[in-house]
Design a protein around this motif. Structure first.
Motif, PDB file in Angstrom:
ATOM      1  N   LEU A 125      13.585  51.651  61.127  1.00  0.00           N
ATOM      2  CA  LEU A 125      13.667  52.623  62.219  1.00  0.00           C
ATOM      3  C   LEU A 125      13.594  54.069  61.726  1.00  0.00           C
ATOM      4  N   HIS A 126      13.464  54.264  60.411  1.00  0.00           N
ATOM      5  CA  HIS A 126      13.377  55.615  59.822  1.00  0.00           C
ATOM      6  C   HIS A 126      14.595  56.455  60.230  1.00  0.00           C
ATOM      7  N   LEU A 127      15.772  55.905  60.008  1.00  0.00           N
ATOM      8  CA  LEU A 127      17.008  56.552  60.430  1.00  0.00           C
ATOM      9  C   LEU A 127      17.501  57.531  59.370  1.00  0.00           C
ATOM     10  N   HIS A 128      18.201  58.582  59.842  1.00  0.00           N
ATOM     11  CA  HIS A 128      18.811  59.535  58.930  1.00  0.00           C
ATOM     12  C   HIS A 128      20.120  58.985  58.364  1.00  0.00           C
ATOM     13  N   ALA A 129      20.872  58.282  59.181  1.00  0.00           N
ATOM     14  CA  ALA A 129      22.163  57.743  58.763  1.00  0.00           C
ATOM     15  C   ALA A 129      22.067  56.223  58.647  1.00  0.00           C
ATOM     16  N   PRO A 158      16.703  59.083  66.348  1.00  0.00           N
ATOM     17  CA  PRO A 158      15.776  60.081  66.900  1.00  0.00           C
ATOM     18  C   PRO A 158      15.129  59.559  68.182  1.00  0.00           C
ATOM     19  N   ALA A 159      15.111  60.418  69.209  1.00  0.00           N
ATOM     20  CA  ALA A 159      14.547  60.013  70.499  1.00  0.00           C
ATOM     21  C   ALA A 159      13.829  61.188  71.153  1.00  0.00           C
ATOM     22  N   LYS A 210       9.558  53.504  68.869  1.00  0.00           N
ATOM     23  CA  LYS A 210       8.805  52.285  69.107  1.00  0.00           C
ATOM     24  C   LYS A 210       9.327  51.168  68.219  1.00  0.00           C
ATOM     25  N   MET A 211       9.628  50.039  68.833  1.00  0.00           N
ATOM     26  CA  MET A 211      10.182  48.910  68.103  1.00  0.00           C
ATOM     27  C   MET A 211       9.354  47.666  68.388  1.00  0.00           C
ATOM     28  N   PRO A 212       9.206  46.800  67.394  1.00  0.00           N
ATOM     29  CA  PRO A 212       8.484  45.549  67.636  1.00  0.00           C
ATOM     30  C   PRO A 212       9.308  44.612  68.514  1.00  0.00           C
ATOM     31  N   PHE A 272      12.228  42.309  62.273  1.00  0.00           N
ATOM     32  CA  PHE A 272      12.551  43.435  61.418  1.00  0.00           C
ATOM     33  C   PHE A 272      12.061  43.147  60.013  1.00  0.00           C
ATOM     34  N   GLY A 273      11.790  44.231  59.279  1.00  0.00           N
ATOM     35  CA  GLY A 273      11.393  44.080  57.895  1.00  0.00           C
ATOM     36  C   GLY A 273      10.058  43.397  57.739  1.00  0.00           C
ATOM     37  N   LYS A 274       9.981  42.411  56.876  1.00  0.00           N
ATOM     38  CA  LYS A 274       8.754  41.683  56.600  1.00  0.00           C
ATOM     39  C   LYS A 274       8.233  40.973  57.834  1.00  0.00           C
ATOM     40  N   ALA A 275       9.153  40.503  58.690  1.00  0.00           N
ATOM     41  CA  ALA A 275       8.727  39.837  59.914  1.00  0.00           C
ATOM     42  C   ALA A 275       7.990  40.788  60.836  1.00  0.00           C
ATOM     43  N   ALA A 276       8.475  42.048  60.912  1.00  0.00           N
ATOM     44  CA  ALA A 276       7.802  43.036  61.759  1.00  0.00           C
ATOM     45  C   ALA A 276       6.432  43.381  61.207  1.00  0.00           C
ATOM     46  N   THR A 277       6.308  43.465  59.871  1.00  0.00           N
ATOM     47  CA  THR A 277       5.009  43.759  59.261  1.00  0.00           C
ATOM     48  C   THR A 277       3.997  42.672  59.540  1.00  0.00           C
ATOM     49  N   ASN A 278       4.445  41.448  59.451  1.00  0.00           N
ATOM     50  CA  ASN A 278       3.530  40.330  59.721  1.00  0.00           C
ATOM     51  C   ASN A 278       3.095  40.312  61.170  1.00  0.00           C
ATOM     52  N   GLU A 279       4.029  40.701  62.078  1.00  0.00           N
ATOM     53  CA  GLU A 279       3.660  40.703  63.494  1.00  0.00           C
ATOM     54  C   GLU A 279       2.616  41.789  63.757  1.00  0.00           C
ATOM     55  N   GLY A 280       2.767  42.953  63.058  1.00  0.00           N
ATOM     56  CA  GLY A 280       1.813  44.050  63.250  1.00  0.00           C
ATOM     57  C   GLY A 280       0.424  43.654  62.819  1.00  0.00           C
TER      58      GLY A 280
END
Length: 404
Positions: free
Chosen positions: A103-107, A138-139, A367-369, A395-403
């Protein structure tokens, strides 16, 4: 005649009347009648002592083994529990890293894996339930204070807990909080402050520099969901207020216009010069129900002027007057009342859409998968809340494969 009565004590002394044994041995007679044993009978008892000691030793040995076995089992269970908890903590840390990267989070978020034992869940590749708290998301123009919720049926991608490459969140349900304090801080450039005003309504208040004066801005905004991933506000009922002077409502609606504040209306009531200037405008006198002749009498007679301004309803009538069209044609009236005409001209140039945009609030989740959506939106004491739901979110590798 019968013989003499036998003495019972003699029979007792004879051991119950028997004649066996040594009469000189006191234990052969009366004492043995009581079943008492002589010290000289101990050899038979002593013969049994080794057996009794052996029985006691065996009992003590069995008890000692039971205690030792119980202690060993407790130690083993404690070791397994500590190991299971350590593995769970390690997996929680890895999961938090994956969420932060995705999610590219700061915290860094907080992840807590429920259920015990953890290792049995790992063995079957699924976690029963995971609690997640993600701060500072971030929103768009602002950030979401916190996204928190629970996830059921998490499918692990990779070898947990050491090499988790991703996961698929089966069912997700959470809560999105947009904190008013954060909004006030992040929108500080326009000095806007938000406060709750109902289940779906917030009040927006701020300050704008206009013609060298600080003008307070008030608006009512209705909170609503914009699509499946955003929250926005529709601003209406805007007012610009110059304290102790007047309020200005932009637009063309029924409430639009310029109206004097109570302190200024009261000053007009007690100041004859200001009151004469007010009734010197024919359209204002007409709104008071005066004919031109009556207005002339009021302007030139202190008695008549006092009769009009002394009415308890005079201040309220003055405050209800919309003077915007009047002050345009009679700028001298503003000067008589102590209002700078340049300020009115600057306020008239403020366009309602631009002002509404300054006070409006729009946020959109990143944007989230997967199927992640915002549901019901409401206003709470601490901020704006929205319900978050999701199904089969990778999330993670699963999200990359879905993309791909």
């Amino acid at each position: 005649m019968s013989g003499p009565t036998p003495n019972p004590y003699e029979a007792l002394a004879d051991g119950g009347g028997g004649t066996h044994g040594d009469p000189d041995d006191p234990y052969e007679g009366g004492l043995r009648g009581f079943g008492l044993r002589s010290d000289y009978d101990e050899p038979a008892y002593e013969d049994r002592m080794p057996y009794l000691r052996a029985v006691r030793r065996r009992r003590r040995s069995r008890f000692s083994r039971t205690v030792k076995l119980g202690i060993a089992c407790c130690a083993l269970l404690a070791f397994l529990g500590i190991g299971d908890r350590w593995a769970a903590l390690y997996a929680e840390g890895k999961a938090a890293e994956k969420v932060q990267d995705s999610l590219h989070l700061h915290a860094r978020p907080e992840v807590h894996i429920n259920g015990f034992p953890f290792l049995t869940q790992v063995a079957r590749g699924r976690l029963d339930q995971v609690e997640v708290a993600i701060p500072d998301v971030p929103a768009g123009r602002v950030s979401v204070a916190q996204v928190s919720g629970t996830v059921d049926d998490v499918k692990i991608i990779g070898d947990a807990p050491s090499s988790v490459r991703g996961a698929v969140l089966g069912r997700m349900k959470g809560d999105v909080l947009l904190d008013f304090d954060d909004l006030d801080r992040e929108l500080g450039t326009s000095q806007v402050k938000f406060t709750p005003a109902g289940k779906r309504t917030v009040l927006a208040a701020g300050e704008l520099p206009v013609a060298g004066s600080e003008v307070k801005v008030h608006a009512r905004a209705r909170v609503e969901r914009t699509g499946d991933h955003g929250v926005g506000t529709t601003v209406d009922d805007m007012r610009l207020v110059v304290p102790k002077m007047f309020s200005f409502t932009p637009g063309t609606g029924k409430q639009a216009g310029l109206r004097l504040s109570r302190p200024l209306a009261e000053r007009i009531q007690h100041d004859r010069e200001k009151a004469r200037a007010l009734f010197g405008v024919r359209s204002i006198a007409k709104r008071f129900g005066m004919t031109p002749e009556r207005a002339r009498q009021v302007r030139h007679s202190d008695r008549q002027l006092h009769r009009v301004t002394g009415s308890p309803r005079f201040t309220d009538k003055v405050m209800r007057l919309n003077l915007l069209d009047v002050v345009v044609q009679h700028p001298q009236l503003l000067k008589k009342m102590g209002i700078d005409p340049a300020l009115i001209e600057a306020l008239k140039k403020i366009e309602e859409p631009k002002l509404a945009d300054k006070l409006a609030l729009h946020l959109k989740l990143p944007k989230m998968p997967g199927d992640v959506r915002l549901r019901g939106v409401s206003v709470a004491k601490e901020g704006i809340r929205a319900e978050l739901t999701g199904v089969n979110v990778p999330f993670g590798k699963a999200a990359t494969n879905e993309g791909k």
